[in-house]
Design a protein around this motif. Structure first.
Motif, PDB file in Angstrom:
ATOM      1  N   VAL A 200       0.859  -1.186   0.000  1.00  0.00           N
ATOM      2  CA  VAL A 200       0.000   0.000   0.000  1.00  0.00           C
ATOM      3  C   VAL A 200       0.895   1.235   0.000  1.00  0.00           C
ATOM      4  O   VAL A 200       1.730   1.411   0.899  1.00  0.00           O
ATOM      5  N   ASP A 201       0.727   2.085  -1.001  1.00  0.00           N
ATOM      6  CA  ASP A 201       1.595   3.253  -1.162  1.00  0.00           C
ATOM      7  C   ASP A 201       0.764   4.422  -1.662  1.00  0.00           C
ATOM      8  O   ASP A 201      -0.345   4.229  -2.168  1.00  0.00           O
ATOM      9  N   ASP A 202       1.322   5.637  -1.558  1.00  0.00           N
ATOM     10  CA  ASP A 202       0.593   6.826  -2.016  1.00  0.00           C
ATOM     11  C   ASP A 202       1.179   7.419  -3.287  1.00  0.00           C
ATOM     12  O   ASP A 202       0.743   8.482  -3.727  1.00  0.00           O
ATOM     13  N   CYS A 207       3.923   2.233  -6.850  1.00  0.00           N
ATOM     14  CA  CYS A 207       2.976   1.148  -7.148  1.00  0.00           C
ATOM     15  C   CYS A 207       3.338   0.453  -8.462  1.00  0.00           C
ATOM     16  O   CYS A 207       3.213  -0.776  -8.581  1.00  0.00           O
ATOM     17  N   LEU A 208       3.780   1.228  -9.436  1.00  0.00           N
ATOM     18  CA  LEU A 208       4.187   0.632 -10.714  1.00  0.00           C
ATOM     19  C   LEU A 208       5.393  -0.282 -10.522  1.00  0.00           C
ATOM     20  O   LEU A 208       5.453  -1.378 -11.100  1.00  0.00           O
ATOM     21  N   ASP A 209       6.348   0.138  -9.691  1.00  0.00           N
ATOM     22  CA  ASP A 209       7.496  -0.725  -9.394  1.00  0.00           C
ATOM     23  C   ASP A 209       7.033  -2.061  -8.793  1.00  0.00           C
ATOM     24  O   ASP A 209       7.573  -3.120  -9.128  1.00  0.00           O
ATOM     25  N   ILE A 219      -1.776  -1.286  -4.084  1.00  0.00           N
ATOM     26  CA  ILE A 219      -2.927  -0.443  -3.775  1.00  0.00           C
ATOM     27  C   ILE A 219      -2.435   0.990  -3.594  1.00  0.00           C
ATOM     28  O   ILE A 219      -1.538   1.258  -2.787  1.00  0.00           O
ATOM     29  N   LEU A 220      -3.008   1.897  -4.370  1.00  0.00           N
ATOM     30  CA  LEU A 220      -2.609   3.304  -4.372  1.00  0.00           C
ATOM     31  C   LEU A 220      -3.611   4.118  -3.551  1.00  0.00           C
ATOM     32  O   LEU A 220      -4.785   4.206  -3.908  1.00  0.00           O
ATOM     33  N   VAL A 221      -3.152   4.706  -2.452  1.00  0.00           N
ATOM     34  CA  VAL A 221      -3.998   5.599  -1.660  1.00  0.00           C
ATOM     35  C   VAL A 221      -3.933   6.977  -2.314  1.00  0.00           C
ATOM     36  O   VAL A 221      -2.899   7.648  -2.286  1.00  0.00           O
ATOM     37  N   ASN A 235      -5.307   0.151 -15.739  1.00  0.00           N
ATOM     38  CA  ASN A 235      -4.893  -0.789 -16.787  1.00  0.00           C
ATOM     39  C   ASN A 235      -3.574  -1.488 -16.433  1.00  0.00           C
ATOM     40  O   ASN A 235      -3.302  -2.590 -16.917  1.00  0.00           O
ATOM     41  N   LEU A 236      -2.764  -0.834 -15.611  1.00  0.00           N
ATOM     42  CA  LEU A 236      -1.487  -1.423 -15.199  1.00  0.00           C
ATOM     43  C   LEU A 236      -1.643  -2.352 -14.001  1.00  0.00           C
ATOM     44  O   LEU A 236      -0.659  -2.907 -13.510  1.00  0.00           O
ATOM     45  N   GLY A 237      -2.878  -2.501 -13.531  1.00  0.00           N
ATOM     46  CA  GLY A 237      -3.121  -3.406 -12.414  1.00  0.00           C
ATOM     47  C   GLY A 237      -3.024  -2.750 -11.053  1.00  0.00           C
ATOM     48  O   GLY A 237      -3.103  -3.439 -10.026  1.00  0.00           O
ATOM     49  N   ILE A 238      -2.855  -1.423 -11.022  1.00  0.00           N
ATOM     50  CA  ILE A 238      -2.792  -0.691  -9.762  1.00  0.00           C
ATOM     51  C   ILE A 238      -4.218  -0.407  -9.298  1.00  0.00           C
ATOM     52  O   ILE A 238      -5.069   0.001 -10.086  1.00  0.00           O
ATOM     53  N   GLU A 239      -4.477  -0.627  -8.012  1.00  0.00           N
ATOM     54  CA  GLU A 239      -5.826  -0.468  -7.468  1.00  0.00           C
ATOM     55  C   GLU A 239      -5.911   0.823  -6.648  1.00  0.00           C
ATOM     56  O   GLU A 239      -5.416   0.869  -5.517  1.00  0.00           O
ATOM     57  N   PRO A 240      -6.515   1.883  -7.175  1.00  0.00           N
ATOM     58  CA  PRO A 240      -6.615   3.130  -6.413  1.00  0.00           C
ATOM     59  C   PRO A 240      -7.770   3.103  -5.419  1.00  0.00           C
ATOM     60  O   PRO A 240      -8.831   2.535  -5.684  1.00  0.00           O
ATOM     61  N   VAL A 241      -7.543   3.722  -4.268  1.00  0.00           N
ATOM     62  CA  VAL A 241      -8.586   3.893  -3.253  1.00  0.00           C
ATOM     63  C   VAL A 241      -8.529   5.337  -2.774  1.00  0.00           C
ATOM     64  O   VAL A 241      -7.491   6.005  -2.867  1.00  0.00           O
ATOM     65  N   ALA A 242      -9.642   5.827  -2.233  1.00  0.00           N
ATOM     66  CA  ALA A 242      -9.749   7.242  -1.880  1.00  0.00           C
ATOM     67  C   ALA A 242      -9.146   7.572  -0.522  1.00  0.00           C
ATOM     68  O   ALA A 242      -8.954   8.748  -0.204  1.00  0.00           O
TER      69      ALA A 242
END
Length: 276
Positions: A200-202, A207-209, A219-221, A235-242
């Motif tokens: 989990v990173d911001d 996240c791409l790495d 998971i992108l905060v 599309n790169l498979g990164i899951e963003p959350v708010a």
């Protein structure tokens, strides 16, 4: 089998941006405005400055006025006799700072991080990104039997080591016996080396790495407008959350990984022909 989850510290669980804003404001009078996510990689516009009146006999070189007190001078060269432009922040400090602080001149960034380095146990002074979120994370980790580590590339400050400061901060906010890993290199390599299931990173680049260099979920905060997410994030498979709270909701609903102990041993030793 338990989920193995790594949480980045600054921008995910700890509010470094507010702390640095306070330091910059006390030193320079104001801080760079928050970065406009829609602007992508474009440089932030230079803050408007009111030109000081110049004496009539001032020569051309002397007419290059210094920024007024309380303004951020993004392009200033250090005056004669001061440290050269190369006396700026270290690479570690540049990576640690939120993007908005890169609008400061190199000398200002150096002075900012020097203030951090000279502050006793600076990393224990930060607030949570969301009130009570550490205690909630700790409760979920116990309930769901998650194996949690906290990763960071924080520079050092006066007082105890970065690791110890971070451990004490997490404990004070409700997470007992935290595992803190001060890393070198990319999150992706760390995720692969530690066989992590989730990171989990911001920061989108981190996240791409993770997606490129490991098999972990990234998971992108993302606290900004979802419309300002970098192109192709999903599309790169990164899951963003708010928010981190939304991330914990997502993880709480996730099934436990099915990989067993023998599979992990095979991955570590590369013995794909072992029949288990």
């Amino acid at each position: 089998m338990s989920l193995r989850i790594a949480f980045d510290c600054d921008g995910v669980v700890a509010d470094l941006e507010s702390a640095l804003t306070d330091v910059v404001t006390s030193m320079f009078g104001n801080a760079p405005p928050p970065e406009d996510p829609a602007a992508g990689q474009k440089a932030a516009p230079e803050p408007e400055k009111v030109a000081a009146p110049q004496p009539a006999a001032t020569t051309a070189p002397e007419a290059a006025a210094k920024p007024e007190a309380g303004t951020i001078d993004a392009a200033a060269e250090p005056p004669t006799g001061e440290a050269p432009a190369s006396d700026g922040p270290t690479e570690e400090e540049v990576q640690a700072a939120p993007a908005r602080f890169r609008a400061l001149s190199r000398r200002q960034q150096h002075d900012l991080w020097e203030a951090v380095r000279n502050t006793e146990n600076f990393w224990e002074s930060l607030k949570e990104t969301e009130p009570g979120i550490i205690a909630r994370l700790a409760a979920l980790a116990r309930e769901r039997r998650w194996e949690v580590i906290f990763i960071t590339q924080r520079p050092s400050s006066a007082g105890d080591t970065t690791q110890i400061q971070t451990q004490r901060w997490l404990t004070a906010h409700g997470f007992e016996f935290p595992s803190v890993y001060v890393i070198k290199g990319t999150r992706g390599k760390v995720a692969e080396a530690l066989s992590l299931d989730v990171v989990v990173d911001d920061r989108p680049d981190n996240c791409l790495d993770v997606k490129l260099e490991s098999r972990a979920r990234a998971i992108l905060v993302w606290y900004d407008d979802p419309a300002s997410l970098p192109p192709n994030t999903r599309n790169l498979g990164i899951e963003p959350v708010a928010s981190l709270g939304a991330c914990l909701d997502l993880l709480a609903d996730a099934p436990a990984p099915k990989a067993g102990l023998f599979k992990r041993i095979k991955q570590l030793i590369g013995a794909s022909r072992i029949d288990v």
